[in-house]
Design an enzyme around this catalytic site. Structure first.
Site, PDB file in Angstrom:
ATOM      1  N   LYS A  33       0.821  -1.214   0.000  1.00 40.69           N
ATOM      2  CA  LYS A  33       0.000   0.000   0.000  1.00 40.69           C
ATOM      3  C   LYS A  33       0.850   1.257   0.000  1.00 40.69           C
ATOM      4  CE  LYS A  33      -4.332  -1.830   1.676  1.00 40.69           C
ATOM      5  NZ  LYS A  33      -5.444  -1.758   2.605  1.00 40.69           N
ATOM      6  N   LYS A  84      -5.930  -9.683  -5.609  1.00 35.42           N
ATOM      7  CA  LYS A  84      -7.193  -9.848  -4.883  1.00 35.42           C
ATOM      8  C   LYS A  84      -8.194  -8.751  -5.238  1.00 35.42           C
ATOM      9  CE  LYS A  84      -6.747  -7.173  -0.679  1.00 35.42           C
ATOM     10  NZ  LYS A  84      -7.350  -7.014   0.623  1.00 35.42           N
ATOM     11  N   LYS A  94     -10.946  -2.975  -2.229  1.00 37.44           N
ATOM     12  CA  LYS A  94     -11.684  -1.705  -2.182  1.00 37.44           C
ATOM     13  C   LYS A  94     -10.893  -0.601  -2.867  1.00 37.44           C
ATOM     14  CE  LYS A  94     -13.807  -2.287   2.380  1.00 37.44           C
ATOM     15  NZ  LYS A  94     -12.655  -2.763   3.170  1.00 37.44           N
TER      16      LYS A  94
END
Ligand code: AQP
Length: 334
Positions: free
Chosen positions: A113, A196, A199
């Site tokens: 991230k 994956k 969001k």
């Protein structure tokens, strides 16, 4: 009853199908046998960078409503908002202080991230996210943590921190087990089936939102990336797109992947498989969305549920925090 705890971040106006199948289905299945705590982790939601206060408040209610609409019974399970229970931030501080800098730097979610955000834009909260998550879990003497595969490394860190704390300061925390579902631990993106469903993915066509218009999801499913081989087989390495669709189908229809492979045997059945998955997703979504809308129509009632949940959560968390404060040697307030 042994305890479970899990949570989701209120970082979007809807959960995606990966959150639902990877985590929530398990929550619902486990709530009868465990004393369950389900938390909307709004403190964690700040780690993703700037978010407007209105968005955060709205998404916190929406996330709680989705827990209930997805089958969590707030009469038997404790549904609450993380920031309503200050013990989470308090214990996280102690855990930060027994975590090595190198150890935290090895967390792959942080690496992924922080890189995605352009390196320097990551905040310190993103770095300390796993220790806050460990606090969430350890505060409830949690025996098992139902999460998706992406959280396995954080769970392992939680276990290490609990063991380290206990070894250093005496038995204080229960060491929790991960509870990761076999088939649906990782639902993949529809556009990039080796990553994956997420969001925060850049390409939003990869995620199926539980609260989207069903026809938007049908469209995404119809254009889901597959392969040129034309044969429905379960081969996650060579055919990740088809494997993902088969897993979603199996989870929603209750059929086994093997039975589905037989059912779609023959040439040119990708369209049929996609169409059937689209129907199953639509059937799941319709009542779910109606229930969420009903819950959001009465925010005072929903807030009262969350208030009751926070009161119950604090009853447990305050006792465990006191145990930890005492163990490290904080002077009790006279
Ligand atoms: N693709 C997935 N398949 C199976 N389970 C998944 N989970 C998330 N993605 C998948 C599980 O959902 C729970 C909620 O996680 P979260 O709200 O903390 O979000 P996250 O783990 O950061 O994943 P998201 O929702 O995709 O958000 P971003 O894009 O921010 O990473 C967890 O139990 C998780 O395992």
């Amino acid at each position: 009853r042994p305890r479970i705890l899990s949570g989701m971040q209120p970082t979007h106006d809807s959960l995606h199908l990966g959150n639902y199948l990877g985590a929530q289905v398990n929550w619902v299945a486990m709530q009868a046998d465990f004393e369950a705590f389900f938390c909307v982790v709004d403190l964690h939601a700040l780690t993703g960078g700037q978010v407007s206060p209105e968005d955060l408040r709205r998404r916190t209610r929406i996330t709680a409503a989705q827990y209930i609409a997805g089958g969590i019974d707030p009469e038997t399970s404790t549904v609450f908002v993380q920031s309503h229970v200050p013990e989470h931030a308090q214990l996280a501080w102690i855990l930060n202080c027994i975590t090595g800098f190198g150890e935290a730097s090895r967390m792959t979610q942080f690496k992924d991230k922080s890189v995605r955000g352009g390196g320097d834009s990551a905040n310190v909260g993103l770095f300390t996210y796993p220790m806050l998550m460990a606090a969430d879990i350890l505060l409830y003497d949690t025996a098992a943590v139902p999460v998706g595969e992406d959280q396995r490394q954080h769970l392992e860190l939680t276990r290490n921190l609990a063991q380290r704390f206990n070894a250093r300061f005496g038995e204080t925390f229960v060491v929790p087990e991960a509870h990761i579902p076999a088939g649906t631990a990782k639902i993949m993106s529809l556009v990039e089936p080796t990553s994956k469903m997420s969001k925060s993915a850049e390409n939003q066509n990869g995620s199926l939102w539980m609260l989207d218009e069903p026809k938007a999801n049908v469209k995404k499913l119809k254009s889901a990336v597959t392969d040129t081989d034309n044969e429905v087989r379960f081969d996650p390495e060579a055919k990740p797109g088809i494997a993902n669709l088969l897993r979603i189908h199996a989870a929603l229809s209750g059929e086994s992947v093997e039975a589905l492979v037989e059912q779609y045997a023959g040439e040119n059945r990708y369209g049929a498989l996609k169409g059937d998955v689209a129907t199953l997703v639509t059937e799941l979504q319709r009542p779910f969305k109606t229930h969420v809308d009903e819950l959001l129509a009465d925010p005072a009632e929903l807030d009262a549920v969350l208030r009751k949940g926070a009161d119950r959560a604090r009853e447990v968390a305050s006792v465990v925090l006191e145990r930890a404060y005492d163990a490290v040697g904080f002077l009790p307030r006279a």
